[in-house]
Scaffold this motif. Structure first.
Motif, short mmCIF file in Angstrom:
data_model
loop_
_atom_site.label_atom_id
_atom_site.label_comp_id
_atom_site.label_asym_id
_atom_site.label_seq_id
_atom_site.Cartn_x
_atom_site.Cartn_y
_atom_site.Cartn_z
N TRP A 270 51.61 -2.11 -20.39
CA TRP A 270 52.13 -1.29 -19.63
C TRP A 270 52.74 -0.17 -20.52
N LEU A 271 52.83 -0.24 -21.91
CA LEU A 271 53.08 0.80 -22.85
C LEU A 271 52.12 1.76 -22.87
N ILE A 272 50.79 1.01 -22.97
CA ILE A 272 49.59 1.96 -23.03
C ILE A 272 49.38 2.80 -21.73
N PHE A 273 49.68 2.01 -20.69
CA PHE A 273 49.58 3.05 -19.36
C PHE A 273 50.73 4.00 -19.38
N ASP A 274 51.86 3.64 -19.95
CA ASP A 274 52.87 4.91 -20.06
C ASP A 274 52.48 5.89 -21.01
N ALA A 275 51.47 5.61 -22.02
CA ALA A 275 51.03 6.91 -22.83
C ALA A 275 50.02 7.39 -22.01
N VAL A 276 49.35 6.90 -21.43
CA VAL A 276 48.08 7.56 -20.63
C VAL A 276 48.93 8.44 -19.62
N GLY A 277 49.95 7.88 -19.20
CA GLY A 277 50.43 8.69 -17.88
C GLY A 277 51.16 9.85 -18.44
N LEU A 278 51.63 9.69 -19.71
CA LEU A 278 52.35 11.01 -20.17
C LEU A 278 51.18 12.11 -20.68
N GLY A 279 50.32 11.63 -21.09
CA GLY A 279 49.05 12.34 -21.50
C GLY A 279 48.62 13.11 -20.09
N VAL A 280 48.31 12.64 -19.14
CA VAL A 280 47.80 12.93 -18.03
C VAL A 280 48.61 13.89 -17.13
N PHE A 281 49.78 13.47 -16.99
CA PHE A 281 50.94 14.32 -16.32
C PHE A 281 51.19 15.59 -17.06
N SER A 282 51.19 15.66 -18.39
CA SER A 282 51.54 16.75 -19.25
C SER A 282 50.68 17.88 -18.89
N ILE A 283 49.23 17.42 -18.93
CA ILE A 283 48.35 18.51 -18.56
C ILE A 283 48.17 18.86 -17.25
N ILE A 284 48.42 17.87 -16.20
CA ILE A 284 48.51 18.10 -14.82
C ILE A 284 49.45 19.31 -14.62
N GLY A 285 50.76 19.06 -14.94
CA GLY A 285 51.63 20.18 -14.82
C GLY A 285 51.46 21.35 -15.51
N SER A 286 51.11 21.41 -16.63
CA SER A 286 50.46 22.67 -17.16
C SER A 286 49.45 23.25 -16.31
N SER A 287 48.35 22.44 -15.83
CA SER A 287 47.51 23.19 -15.06
C SER A 287 47.92 23.59 -13.87
N ILE A 288 48.61 23.15 -13.25
CA ILE A 288 49.42 23.65 -11.86
C ILE A 288 50.14 24.87 -12.13
N ALA A 289 50.99 25.04 -13.29
CA ALA A 289 51.54 26.33 -13.66
C ALA A 289 50.54 27.38 -13.87
N TYR A 290 49.34 26.91 -14.66
CA TYR A 290 48.36 27.88 -14.84
C TYR A 290 48.05 28.33 -13.59
N GLN A 291 47.55 27.52 -12.40
CA GLN A 291 47.11 27.83 -11.16
C GLN A 291 48.11 29.05 -10.52
N ILE A 292 49.34 28.80 -10.74
CA ILE A 292 50.39 29.51 -10.03
C ILE A 292 50.47 30.80 -10.64
N ILE A 293 50.86 30.62 -12.07
CA ILE A 293 51.27 31.98 -12.75
C ILE A 293 50.24 32.42 -13.56
N GLY A 294 49.27 31.79 -14.13
CA GLY A 294 48.40 32.33 -14.84
C GLY A 294 48.70 31.64 -16.62
N LEU A 295 47.98 32.12 -17.57
CA LEU A 295 48.01 31.88 -18.83
C LEU A 295 49.26 32.34 -19.25
N ASN A 296 50.33 31.31 -19.27
CA ASN A 296 51.55 31.91 -19.52
C ASN A 296 52.28 30.73 -20.33
N PHE A 297 52.44 30.56 -21.43
CA PHE A 297 52.88 29.47 -22.43
C PHE A 297 54.18 28.84 -21.70
N LEU A 298 55.24 29.43 -21.62
CA LEU A 298 56.46 28.89 -21.31
C LEU A 298 56.29 28.09 -19.90
#
Length: 210
Positions: A97-125
């Motif tokens: 389950w800790l391995i799954f947690d690490a995978v989820g952390l990686g996937v959701f980190s990039i998913i969240g950033s991708s959605i912000a990129y879709q909405i706002i564009g290439l803006n780091f913060l």
């Protein structure tokens, strides 16, 4: 708003499903370890699976995808039920389950950033904020629900792994790298750092009480 072609949207959706499953597994495992019944297991799996994305969407002024598309709750419920029946077998796999947690952390980190990129564009913060909220929101609720201090606040490198992965994702996008390639690299770095932190017990500095 940035419009993506269908293949990109499909790729992002696939990552979102994977992240939902990964975090739902950790929620179910935590519930089982606290002697919850099948209802409690399903509830915690669902909360962890979708709450980070719901929080992100609300902050960015979007109607939560988890409410408009039943597949996310469905995936979480199925994962919870599966964990109820297969937990004894999965328990034999070391820290699965800790391995799954690490995978989820990686996937959701990039998913969240991708959605912000879709909405706002290439803006780091905004990309960083959306990625972190998506990645750690479910885990924080998971631990609060079972009356534990959230792991992100007290143990090992967790949010830092998310920050590193999101930063790498942003740098690659800024360099003109395809979003799919940048996403895979960002997920790999975040997940890898988290797994290494667990293996070697990496921790951030704390106040030393005298």
């Amino acid at each position: 708003m940035v419009d993506f072609a269908f293949p990109i949207d499909g790729f992002i959706s696939l990552l979102d499903y994977l992240g939902t499953i990964a975090f739902a597994v950790t929620g179910a495992a935590k519930a089982i370890s606290h002697k919850a019944d099948i209802f409690g297991i399903i509830v915690l799996a669902t909360v962890v699976g979708v709450s980070g994305g719901i929080t992100r969407d609300v902050i960015f002024g979007r109607f939560p995808t988890a409410f408009s598309d039943p597949i996310y709750v469905t995936i979480s419920v199925i994962t919870g039920v599966t964990m109820f029946f297969l937990y004894s077998k999965l328990k034999k796999q070391m820290n699965v389950w800790l391995i799954f947690d690490a995978v989820g952390l990686g996937v959701f980190s990039i998913i969240g950033s991708s959605i912000a990129y879709q909405i706002i564009g290439l803006n780091f913060l905004p990309m960083l904020f959306a990625g972190i909220i998506t990645a750690i929101g479910g885990g924080i609720l998971r631990d609060v629900f079972v009356r534990e201090i959230p792991i992100v606040f007290v143990k090992e490198v967790y949010a830092v792994a998310s920050i590193v992965g999101i930063t790498i994702f942003y740098v690659f996008l800024s360099s003109g790298i395809d979003i799919q390639i940048a996403s895979v690299i960002g997920i790999a770095f975040t997940t890898g750092i988290r797994l290494l932190a667990m293996k070697y017990n990496w921790n951030l500095p704390k106040v030393q009480e005298t």
